[in-house]
Design a protein around this motif. Structure first.
Motif, PDB file in Angstrom:
ATOM      1  N   VAL A  50       0.677  -1.261  -0.187  1.00  0.00           N
ATOM      2  CA  VAL A  50      -0.024   0.030  -0.257  1.00  0.00           C
ATOM      3  C   VAL A  50       0.703   1.053  -0.106  1.00  0.00           C
ATOM      4  CG1 VAL A  50      -0.205   0.075   2.585  1.00  0.00           C
ATOM      5  CG2 VAL A  50      -1.953   1.293   1.211  1.00  0.00           C
ATOM      6  N   ALA A 116      -9.741  -7.646   2.406  1.00  0.00           N
ATOM      7  CA  ALA A 116      -9.972  -6.035   2.704  1.00  0.00           C
ATOM      8  C   ALA A 116     -10.035  -5.803   4.100  1.00  0.00           C
ATOM      9  CB  ALA A 116     -11.441  -5.532   2.097  1.00  0.00           C
ATOM     10  N   ALA A 117     -10.288  -6.721   5.065  1.00  0.00           N
ATOM     11  CA  ALA A 117     -10.348  -6.521   6.254  1.00  0.00           C
ATOM     12  C   ALA A 117      -8.857  -6.651   6.868  1.00  0.00           C
ATOM     13  CB  ALA A 117     -11.033  -7.566   7.091  1.00  0.00           C
ATOM     14  N   GLN A 118      -8.283  -7.382   6.285  1.00  0.00           N
ATOM     15  CA  GLN A 118      -6.782  -7.797   6.836  1.00  0.00           C
ATOM     16  C   GLN A 118      -5.906  -6.651   6.460  1.00  0.00           C
ATOM     17  OE1 GLN A 118      -5.318 -11.525   5.405  1.00  0.00           O
ATOM     18  NE2 GLN A 118      -2.892 -10.904   5.514  1.00  0.00           N
ATOM     19  N   ARG A 120      -5.929  -3.635   6.220  1.00  0.00           N
ATOM     20  CA  ARG A 120      -5.962  -2.589   6.937  1.00  0.00           C
ATOM     21  C   ARG A 120      -5.273  -2.576   8.420  1.00  0.00           C
ATOM     22  NH1 ARG A 120     -11.252  -2.839   4.758  1.00  0.00           N
ATOM     23  NH2 ARG A 120     -11.869  -0.990   3.392  1.00  0.00           N
ATOM     24  N   SER A 122      -2.304  -2.803  10.310  1.00  0.00           N
ATOM     25  CA  SER A 122      -0.852  -2.626  10.318  1.00  0.00           C
ATOM     26  C   SER A 122      -0.241  -2.513  11.474  1.00  0.00           C
ATOM     27  CB  SER A 122      -0.609  -0.919   9.786  1.00  0.00           C
ATOM     28  OG  SER A 122      -1.198  -0.028  10.767  1.00  0.00           O
ATOM     29  N   HIS A 169       3.369   0.281  14.707  1.00  0.00           N
ATOM     30  CA  HIS A 169       2.825  -0.195  13.136  1.00  0.00           C
ATOM     31  C   HIS A 169       3.643  -0.019  12.209  1.00  0.00           C
ATOM     32  CE1 HIS A 169      -1.750   0.534  14.482  1.00  0.00           C
ATOM     33  NE2 HIS A 169      -1.202   0.876  15.225  1.00  0.00           N
TER      34      HIS A 169
END
Length: 220
Positions: A50, A116-118, A120, A122, A169
């Motif tokens: 990302v 999609a859930a994973q 995000r 960090s 993070h």
């Protein structure tokens, strides 16, 4: 080569007011949704992450004139070419001309929700104690980064206060350049508006940003 971001616009004049539209559509054309889907699917393959994607978008020379998802499209095309996944001749032809390269993994329709859930998430386990505590005064790094960074220009060299410790993070500054996650402590730092913008800031304004530990130094 000098790294130059065109996306660090916070606090700069000349761009007009931000006027939210409560009825704004997520996508204004079918190609925007497809571009978003392809970019996310390519991240799943491991071709890039990302932060690499953000870096590719913010360094586009024509960033300022491109609509939002046009930036995604141009950056996606650039990343695909850089990694040898498509050729310039295929871009010119608008179709596939060469056999597809094998990918480590492919995103299937039934995996989209979980991915999609994973994607995000960090946060990583802490391996050392945080350097700063809630309520402590800090000063942000004053030098301009020669790489992708999440420290906005208007907050460089400014004095703020740690409001919250957000855990450890993935560090975007290294992650964007293929140098690994190198997880760092992340803090919510609050600044007085006049510390950031002088007397032009409304009285009583405060601004909070999330800042990784390498951005910060103690303020004595």
């Amino acid at each position: 080569m000098i790294y130059r971001t065109h996306a660090d616009l916070g606090g700069r004049g000349g761009h007009g007011a931000v006027v939210p539209d409560p009825n704004e559509r997520v996508f204004h054309a079918d190609w925007e949704g497809r571009t978003h889907a392809i970019e996310v699917a390519m991240r799943f393959t491991g071709a890039w992450n990302v932060d690499m994607s953000r870096s590719a978008r913010e360094t586009l020379p024509d960033y300022a004139r491109l609509p939002y998802y046009a930036r995604w499209f141009e950056a996606l095309q650039s990343l695909l070419i850089e990694r040898g996944l498509i050729g310039q001749d295929e871009v010119a032809a608008g179709r596939m001309l060469h056999p597809a390269l094998p990918m480590a993994r492919l995103l299937r329709a039934e995996q989209v929700g979980a991915w999609a859930a994973q994607v995000r998430l960090s946060e990583r386990p802490a391996t050392s104690p945080s350097r700063f505590k809630v309520g402590e005064a800090v000063c942000t790094r004053s030098s301009q980064a020669g790489n992708h960074t999440r420290l906005p220009g208007y907050a460089r060299g400014k004095i703020g206060c740690i409001e919250q410790i957000r855990g450890v993070h993935v560090f975007a500054d290294t992650h964007a350049h293929g140098l690994g996650e190198q997880p760092q402590w992340l803090y919510s730092v609050v600044f007085d508006g006049r510390q950031l913008w002088g007397d032009e800031a409304p009285e009583g304004l405060s601004v909070a940003i999330d800042a990784w530990e390498p951005y910060l130094e103690p303020f004595a």
